[in-house]
Write an enzyme that holds these catalytic residues in place. Structure first.
Site, PDB file in Angstrom:
ATOM      1  NE  ARG A 172      30.542 -77.887  32.536  1.00  0.00           N
ATOM      2  CZ  ARG A 172      29.336 -77.825  31.681  1.00  0.00           C
ATOM      3  NH1 ARG A 172      29.176 -76.365  31.241  1.00  0.00           N
ATOM      4  NH2 ARG A 172      28.661 -78.817  31.442  1.00  0.00           N
ATOM      5  NE  ARG A 176      33.735 -86.089  33.454  1.00  0.00           N
ATOM      6  CZ  ARG A 176      33.135 -86.476  32.425  1.00  0.00           C
ATOM      7  NH1 ARG A 176      33.347 -87.762  31.896  1.00  0.00           N
ATOM      8  NH2 ARG A 176      32.012 -85.843  32.248  1.00  0.00           N
ATOM      9  NE  ARG A 248      31.951 -72.602  11.009  1.00  0.00           N
ATOM     10  CZ  ARG A 248      32.499 -72.269  10.093  1.00  0.00           C
ATOM     11  NH1 ARG A 248      32.673 -71.192   9.410  1.00  0.00           N
ATOM     12  NH2 ARG A 248      33.334 -73.194   9.774  1.00  0.00           N
ATOM     13  NE  ARG A 278      29.958 -84.290  15.497  1.00  0.00           N
ATOM     14  CZ  ARG A 278      28.883 -83.913  16.410  1.00  0.00           C
ATOM     15  NH1 ARG A 278      29.259 -84.284  17.753  1.00  0.00           N
ATOM     16  NH2 ARG A 278      27.664 -83.434  16.112  1.00  0.00           N
ATOM     17  CD  GLU A 299      28.895 -82.982  12.728  1.00  0.00           C
ATOM     18  OE1 GLU A 299      29.074 -82.029  13.521  1.00  0.00           O
ATOM     19  OE2 GLU A 299      28.247 -83.943  12.897  1.00  0.00           O
ATOM     20  CE1 TYR A 347      24.447 -75.909  19.735  1.00  0.00           C
ATOM     21  CE2 TYR A 347      24.824 -76.073  22.368  1.00  0.00           C
ATOM     22  CZ  TYR A 347      24.768 -76.733  21.040  1.00  0.00           C
ATOM     23  OH  TYR A 347      24.813 -78.024  20.773  1.00  0.00           O
ATOM     24  CG  ASP A 349      23.011 -78.657  25.362  1.00  0.00           C
ATOM     25  OD1 ASP A 349      23.482 -78.516  24.150  1.00  0.00           O
ATOM     26  OD2 ASP A 349      23.678 -78.593  26.454  1.00  0.00           O
TER      27      ASP A 349
END
Length: 383
Positions: A172, A176, A248, A278, A299, A347, A349
């Site tokens: 998604r 905002r 990766r 980043r 990174e 993947y 969280d």
């Protein structure tokens, strides 16, 4: 009472180990590294005294009240809001894309309603069913925002053109139409006061659990245990017999400085010509602490090779084909259950990892109570 071996000391096996130990089973947890907590491992830097996320930043966020209550049993958690910035084409913006980002990028002062109309005018409405990452982004924000915030970063992160990636990677697209710059939208967000390793150590702190670090799995261990929980790479369990699944990995360029280096925990670099994705400044992950010095990570993402630590499953077409072969092979096993991000090649969280571990432990308890054979997977492995 059973005798279980759990290979890998990250969140998945720590939670399963604790649940089984509390049922009276004997549990041995091994890890080839010299610490628990897997890639969530954190420790204090000797030079700066900053708590460092050794394998890159981890921010806990969830809507799952059960998971939040569970981890709060094992240590103190502090409020933390991740406010990510990105540098693109010489300017600094807030992510995810919000009203401030839109107004700054287009040099306007739109209201929420005006911003919605502006984004709709930018979007490629001819794409009705996005199939690729690029189509997904173009459909929802259009070419300019896509190029500024997604194209370069994604190409560096995944090592391929975004048009080769599935749309599901960009499940998604959070846009905002207010000034909310909280990177996550979950009810519960926080950071462990003493780091993630302390949390995992506390989960594993039970008289029925023995932890052996610097210990690699060997096939002769099978004969000593009733059942194994494997949280390492799925293909590694089979000694890569069918080939290696694609991952990766990350390289970190660590540097220290006086004071405050970048003023924020995470700053992304969206331009393709900047080689890193980043910079994370770890003192900002613990804003309740004060430090005179700072430590940062640049990174870099690249293809995982044989000696590297796998981070993100690639799951492109060839990987899915190979994964199906390994899943078929795994489903013939009777003494092992595959768990976690690496064991199921997905993947996940942290909150989902813990949720699935708790659910797996429930299935195990039920199976043991009714003398059923333990299954190789307790998650949906349809490829």
């Amino acid at each position: 009472m059973k005798n279980f071996l759990l290979v890998g000391a990250g969140f998945s096996n720590a939670v399963i180990a604790r649940e089984l130990a509390e049922q009276g089973h004997r549990v041995t947890v091994i890890d080839q590294r010299n610490h628990v907590a897997g890639n969530c491992h954190s420790e204090r830097d000797s030079e700066t005294d900053v708590m460092v996320h050794i394998y890159g930043p981890h921010i806990f966020h969830t809507d799952n009240e059960r998971v939040w209550n569970y981890i709060n049993r094992f240590g103190e958690w502090m409020p933390f809001i991740n406010r990510v910035k990105t540098i693109s084409q010489g300017a600094v913006y807030s992510l995810p894309i919000n009203l401030h980002t839109i107004n700054q990028f287009f040099g306007k002062t739109c209201s929420p309603a005006e911003a919605k109309l502006l984004i709709e005018s930018q979007a490629d409405m001819s794409i009705s069913d996005p199939q690729t990452f690029e189509e997904q982004a173009m459909r929802f924000v259009g070419k300019d925002l896509y190029k500024a915030f997604f194209y370069g970063y994604t190409k560096k992160q995944w090592g391929v053109e975004p048009k080769e990636l599935p749309a599901s990677i960009l499940k998604r697209l959070p846009v905002r139409f207010n000034y909310d710059d909280n990177y996550f939208a979950h009810k519960y967000q926080g950071m462990p006061k003493e780091g993630y390793t302390a949390i995992v150590k506390n989960i594993l702190n039970h008289p029925n659990i023995e932890v052996r670090l610097n210990t690699a799995f060997s096939q002769d261990m099978k004969a000593k245990f009733d059942h194994i929980f494997w949280s390492g790479p799925l293909d590694a369990y089979f000694d890569f017999e069918l080939g290696r699944l694609g991952y990766r990995t990350l390289d970190f360029e660590v540097f220290r400085a006086e004071g405050d280096y970048q003023g924020n925990a995470v700053i992304n670099y969206g331009d393709e010509n900047v080689p890193y994705t980043r910079i994370s400044e770890h003192k900002h992950f613990a804003p309740w602490e004060q430090h005179a010095k700072t430590i940062c990570y640049r990174e870099f993402s690249r293809l995982c090779e044989e000696k590297d630590i796998p981070y993100y499953p690639i799951r492109l077409v060839k990987d899915k084909a190979l994964l199906k072969q390994y899943v078929d092979k795994a489903n013939k096993e009777t003494q092992v259950t595959f768990v976690g991000r690496l064991g199921t090649y997905r993947y996940l969280d942290m909150d989902v990892t813990i949720k699935e571990a708790l659910e797996t432990a429930e299935h195990i308890k039920e199976a043991l109570a009714s003398n059923q054979v333990l299954a190789p997977f307790y998650v949906n492995m349809d490829v």
